[in-house]
Write a protein that holds these residues in place. Structure first.
Motif, PDB file in Angstrom:
ATOM      1  N   ASP A   1       0.844  -1.122   0.081  1.00 54.76           N
ATOM      2  CA  ASP A   1       0.106   0.114  -0.068  1.00 54.76           C
ATOM      3  C   ASP A   1       0.778   1.290  -0.015  1.00 54.76           C
ATOM      4  O   ASP A   1       0.376   2.499   0.117  1.00 54.76           O
ATOM      5  CB  ASP A   1      -0.951   0.007   1.412  1.00 54.76           C
ATOM      6  CG  ASP A   1       0.012   0.124   2.416  1.00 54.76           C
ATOM      7  OD1 ASP A   1       0.834  -0.717   2.682  1.00 54.76           O
ATOM      8  OD2 ASP A   1      -0.503   0.674   3.518  1.00 54.76           O
TER       9      ASP A   1
ATOM     10  N   THR B   1       1.109   2.447  -5.898  1.00 48.19           N
ATOM     11  CA  THR B   1       1.453   1.656  -4.689  1.00 48.19           C
ATOM     12  C   THR B   1       2.305   0.660  -5.106  1.00 48.19           C
ATOM     13  O   THR B   1       2.356   0.095  -6.209  1.00 48.19           O
ATOM     14  CB  THR B   1       0.077   1.035  -3.931  1.00 48.19           C
ATOM     15  OG1 THR B   1      -0.351   0.059  -4.925  1.00 48.19           O
ATOM     16  CG2 THR B   1      -0.718   2.083  -3.466  1.00 48.19           C
TER      17      THR B   1
ATOM     18  N   GLU C   1       1.721  -2.471  -4.229  1.00 55.19           N
ATOM     19  CA  GLU C   1       1.009  -3.746  -5.072  1.00 55.19           C
ATOM     20  C   GLU C   1       1.014  -3.352  -6.479  1.00 55.19           C
ATOM     21  O   GLU C   1       0.848  -4.356  -7.356  1.00 55.19           O
ATOM     22  CB  GLU C   1      -0.339  -3.658  -4.269  1.00 55.19           C
ATOM     23  CG  GLU C   1      -1.209  -4.796  -4.614  1.00 55.19           C
ATOM     24  CD  GLU C   1      -2.590  -4.894  -4.107  1.00 55.19           C
ATOM     25  OE1 GLU C   1      -2.998  -5.935  -3.903  1.00 55.19           O
ATOM     26  OE2 GLU C   1      -3.113  -3.719  -3.531  1.00 55.19           O
TER      27      GLU C   1
END
Length: 259
Positions: free
Chosen positions: A77, A182, A184
């Protein structure tokens, strides 16, 4: 701007061996206004009572600490993550002092980005594959005659520089460009590109694949893509792979007609 106006970096400890070092980290985090502690595969599991004993009352980073099974999951995140380690020879990431890194992290926080500092274990430090997920390397300019530095000390130096850098940071409501990607989202781009490159036979010879992947990730990570740029690039990769598939279909069709 007040000292506490910027969101502080997340502190990520990877494969920490000693609970005492986790406690010492929590203590210096509390000293300098950091509170988000993330642990990746601590050797002796979590929680560990000795960490609270060494924290000397700085319990809130420990009480809220989260445990992850990989660095990629721990930074998923976050949008800007710097790895604190000696300069890796295999990668070409920017190398910063803690002071320069703190200034950049404060600027990023002022733009609304979530930031983090990644620390390795006491013995082995950080793996190159984990450093490749970061956007820069932070190296403490210690005396070469004695390079041994305790994990808690390393966190303290970086946390101190973060604390002092905030007064020069950009206002928290300043926005330079669209939302940064992010960890991810970046990992999704990396893996998408790597799958298509593998299908195209790019990774050759096979034994060099890990190093090639690490170099690709570090090169792309330095660009600090926005979320929109990541989506665009994934669309590019998809279009190229589809185009390759159509070319192969045409070749197969022509071969079939000629037989």
């Amino acid at each position: 701007m007040s000292e506490a106006s910027l969101p502080a970096p997340v502190v990520i400890l990877n494969a920490t061996q000693l609970a005492e070092n986790i406690g010492a980290t929590a203590r210096v985090m509390a000293n300098f206004g950091l509170s988000d502690l993330r642990l990746v595969n601590p050797r002796d599991g979590w929680p560990q009572e000795r960490a609270w004993a060494l924290a000397s009352g700085a319990e809130w980073p420990l009480n809220a600490a989260r445990v992850y099974d990989s660095v990629a999951a721990a930074i998923a995140d976050l949008q800007v993550v710097y790895a604190t380690t000696a300069r890796p020879r295999e990668l070409t990431l920017p190398v910063l002092t803690p002071r320069a890194a703190a200034a950049e992290l404060a600027e990023a926080a002022g733009q609304g980005q979530k930031t983090g500092l990644l620390f390795g274990g006491e013995r082995a430090g950080l793996e190159t594959a984990d450093i490749a997920l970061c956007q820069a390397v932070v190296t403490i300019p210690i005396d070469p005659r004695f390079r041994s530095l305790n994990l808690g000390q390393a966190v303290a130096i970086n946390a101190y520089e973060w604390r002092t850098a905030q007064q020069d940071a950009a206002p928290a409501n300043f926005r330079e460009r669209s939302e940064p990607a992010t960890g991810e989202a970046l990992l999704g781009l990396y893996e998408h590109l790597e799958r298509e490159l593998d299908a195209a036979g790019f990774f050759h010879p096979p034994e060099k694949t890990p190093n090639m992947i690490q170099n690709l990730r570090s090169a792309l990570g330095k660009a600090r893509f926005t979320d929109q740029e990541v989506r665009t690039l994934r669309g590019v990769v998809t279009a190229l792979s589809r185009g390759r598939g159509k070319v192969l279909e045409k070749i197969a069709k022509k071969k079939g007609e000629g037989s």
